[in-house]
Write a protein that holds these residues in place. Sequence first.
Motif, mmCIF file in Angstrom:
data_model
loop_
_atom_site.group_PDB
_atom_site.id
_atom_site.type_symbol
_atom_site.label_atom_id
_atom_site.label_comp_id
_atom_site.label_asym_id
_atom_site.label_seq_id
_atom_site.Cartn_x
_atom_site.Cartn_y
_atom_site.Cartn_z
ATOM 1 N N GLU A 45 -64.544 18.550 47.178
ATOM 2 C CA GLU A 45 -63.950 19.568 48.029
ATOM 3 C C GLU A 45 -64.888 20.755 48.192
ATOM 4 O O GLU A 45 -65.688 21.062 47.304
ATOM 5 C CB GLU A 45 -62.613 20.051 47.445
ATOM 6 N N LEU A 46 -64.749 21.410 49.342
ATOM 7 C CA LEU A 46 -65.539 22.603 49.621
ATOM 8 C C LEU A 46 -64.929 23.791 48.872
ATOM 9 O O LEU A 46 -63.731 24.040 48.967
ATOM 10 C CB LEU A 46 -65.547 22.877 51.128
ATOM 11 N N VAL A 47 -65.771 24.508 48.150
ATOM 12 C CA VAL A 47 -65.309 25.655 47.368
ATOM 13 C C VAL A 47 -65.620 26.971 48.076
ATOM 14 O O VAL A 47 -64.763 27.844 48.187
ATOM 15 C CB VAL A 47 -65.960 25.645 45.974
ATOM 16 N N ALA A 48 -66.858 27.109 48.542
ATOM 17 C CA ALA A 48 -67.272 28.360 49.175
ATOM 18 C C ALA A 48 -68.492 28.094 50.041
ATOM 19 O O ALA A 48 -69.281 27.195 49.729
ATOM 20 C CB ALA A 48 -67.600 29.416 48.131
ATOM 21 N N SER A 56 -71.612 36.434 56.081
ATOM 22 C CA SER A 56 -70.263 35.881 56.207
ATOM 23 C C SER A 56 -70.036 34.839 55.127
ATOM 24 O O SER A 56 -70.872 33.955 54.931
ATOM 25 C CB SER A 56 -70.086 35.252 57.588
ATOM 26 N N THR A 57 -68.905 34.944 54.446
ATOM 27 C CA THR A 57 -68.565 33.992 53.401
ATOM 28 C C THR A 57 -67.153 33.472 53.623
ATOM 29 O O THR A 57 -66.314 34.142 54.233
ATOM 30 C CB THR A 57 -68.641 34.632 52.004
ATOM 31 N N GLU A 58 -66.908 32.275 53.125
ATOM 32 C CA GLU A 58 -65.578 31.682 53.192
ATOM 33 C C GLU A 58 -65.278 31.012 51.864
ATOM 34 O O GLU A 58 -66.189 30.501 51.214
ATOM 35 C CB GLU A 58 -65.491 30.662 54.328
ATOM 36 N N TYR A 59 -63.998 31.007 51.495
ATOM 37 C CA TYR A 59 -63.611 30.454 50.213
ATOM 38 C C TYR A 59 -62.369 29.584 50.354
ATOM 39 O O TYR A 59 -61.489 29.847 51.179
ATOM 40 C CB TYR A 59 -63.299 31.579 49.222
ATOM 41 N N ALA A 60 -62.297 28.568 49.486
ATOM 42 C CA ALA A 60 -61.057 27.814 49.381
ATOM 43 C C ALA A 60 -59.997 28.739 48.799
ATOM 44 O O ALA A 60 -60.292 29.626 47.991
ATOM 45 C CB ALA A 60 -61.265 26.607 48.471
ATOM 46 N N GLY A 61 -58.752 28.504 49.202
ATOM 47 C CA GLY A 61 -57.685 29.365 48.741
ATOM 48 C C GLY A 61 -57.546 29.409 47.235
ATOM 49 O O GLY A 61 -57.172 30.439 46.661
ATOM 50 N N SER A 62 -57.876 28.297 46.584
ATOM 51 C CA SER A 62 -57.704 28.216 45.138
ATOM 52 C C SER A 62 -58.692 29.074 44.355
ATOM 53 O O SER A 62 -58.481 29.332 43.165
ATOM 54 C CB SER A 62 -57.829 26.757 44.687
ATOM 55 N N VAL A 63 -59.779 29.505 44.998
ATOM 56 C CA VAL A 63 -60.794 30.294 44.280
ATOM 57 C C VAL A 63 -60.965 31.692 44.861
ATOM 58 O O VAL A 63 -61.693 32.509 44.285
ATOM 59 C CB VAL A 63 -62.155 29.571 44.265
ATOM 60 N N LEU A 80 -73.226 30.954 42.658
ATOM 61 C CA LEU A 80 -71.774 31.008 42.653
ATOM 62 C C LEU A 80 -71.338 31.703 41.364
ATOM 63 O O LEU A 80 -71.493 31.147 40.272
ATOM 64 C CB LEU A 80 -71.151 29.611 42.732
ATOM 65 N N GLN A 81 -70.857 32.919 41.509
ATOM 66 C CA GLN A 81 -70.309 33.650 40.377
ATOM 67 C C GLN A 81 -68.841 33.281 40.253
ATOM 68 O O GLN A 81 -68.067 33.464 41.199
ATOM 69 C CB GLN A 81 -70.459 35.159 40.596
ATOM 70 N N MET A 82 -68.473 32.771 39.092
ATOM 71 C CA MET A 82 -67.104 32.313 38.870
ATOM 72 C C MET A 82 -66.478 33.139 37.752
ATOM 73 O O MET A 82 -66.966 33.115 36.619
ATOM 74 C CB MET A 82 -67.100 30.824 38.499
ATOM 75 N N ASN A 83 -65.437 33.842 38.088
ATOM 76 C CA ASN A 83 -64.705 34.666 37.120
ATOM 77 C C ASN A 83 -63.277 34.163 36.971
ATOM 78 O O ASN A 83 -62.786 33.397 37.804
ATOM 79 C CB ASN A 83 -64.694 36.129 37.581
ATOM 80 N N SER A 84 -62.636 34.604 35.914
ATOM 81 C CA SER A 84 -61.231 34.234 35.659
ATOM 82 C C SER A 84 -61.032 32.725 35.787
ATOM 83 O O SER A 84 -60.097 32.256 36.457
ATOM 84 C CB SER A 84 -60.315 34.977 36.640
ATOM 85 N N LEU A 85 -61.902 31.993 35.140
ATOM 86 C CA LEU A 85 -61.861 30.536 35.270
ATOM 87 C C LEU A 85 -60.581 29.948 34.695
ATOM 88 O O LEU A 85 -60.025 30.448 33.709
ATOM 89 C CB LEU A 85 -63.083 29.919 34.595
ATOM 90 N N LYS A 86 -60.144 28.876 35.333
ATOM 91 C CA LYS A 86 -58.919 28.189 34.950
ATOM 92 C C LYS A 86 -59.238 26.727 34.616
ATOM 93 O O LYS A 86 -60.241 26.187 35.110
ATOM 94 C CB LYS A 86 -57.922 28.223 36.108
ATOM 95 N N PRO A 87 -58.410 26.080 33.829
ATOM 96 C CA PRO A 87 -58.658 24.656 33.522
ATOM 97 C C PRO A 87 -58.787 23.799 34.785
ATOM 98 O O PRO A 87 -59.575 22.838 34.799
ATOM 99 C CB PRO A 87 -57.422 24.265 32.707
ATOM 100 N N GLU A 88 -58.079 24.159 35.828
ATOM 101 C CA GLU A 88 -58.156 23.372 37.069
ATOM 102 C C GLU A 88 -59.470 23.567 37.825
ATOM 103 O O GLU A 88 -59.713 22.893 38.818
ATOM 104 C CB GLU A 88 -56.971 23.691 37.995
ATOM 105 N N ASP A 89 -60.315 24.480 37.353
ATOM 106 C CA ASP A 89 -61.650 24.622 37.930
ATOM 107 C C ASP A 89 -62.631 23.612 37.331
ATOM 108 O O ASP A 89 -63.788 23.525 37.770
ATOM 109 C CB ASP A 89 -62.192 26.036 37.692
ATOM 110 N N THR A 90 -62.204 22.867 36.330
ATOM 111 C CA THR A 90 -63.060 21.872 35.702
ATOM 112 C C THR A 90 -63.476 20.815 36.712
ATOM 113 O O THR A 90 -62.627 20.186 37.357
ATOM 114 C CB THR A 90 -62.331 21.207 34.517
#
Length: 117
Positions: A45-48, A56-63, A80-90
Motif C-alpha cells: 500500500e501507498l503510505v506517503a 506537495s505531500t500526500e499521506y494515507a489516512g492511517s498515517v 520518512l519520519q515516523m512518530n507515534s508508531l503503532k503495532p499496525e505500522d509493522t
Amino acid sequence: VQLVESGGGLVQPGGSLRLSCAVSEFTFSRYVWAWYRQAPGKARELVASISSVGGSTEYAGSVKGRFTISRDNAKKTVYLQMNSLKPEDTAVYYCNTNEPYPSPFYWGQGTQVTVSS
C-alpha cells in the motif's frame, strides 16, 4: 539503478524511526517519490508521496499526522519520519516512484519495521 532502503528496526509502540531511501539515478529529481509498505499477508500500500520539488505531500489516512515524508534532491534521498508508531505500522517499507505510469525502477529489498512491546 538501485533503491536502497534503510533505517528500519524494532521499536515500542509510541516510538519513532526515520527511514531513508538512497537512489542511484541522476534523474532522481524529476520524479514524484513515495513510500510504500507491505504487511504479512497483505497487499503493498501507498503510505506517503512527495512532489518532485518537495512542495506537495500526500499521506494515507492511517498515517496522516504521524508520518512525514521529505526529500533531498542533492543527495538523491527520500526520507520518512515516523512518530507515534503503532503495532499496525509493522511492515516492510519500500520506496519507489509514484507516477501515472509504471515505475522505471525495480523494487529494492525494503526495510523491516516492527512495532511491538
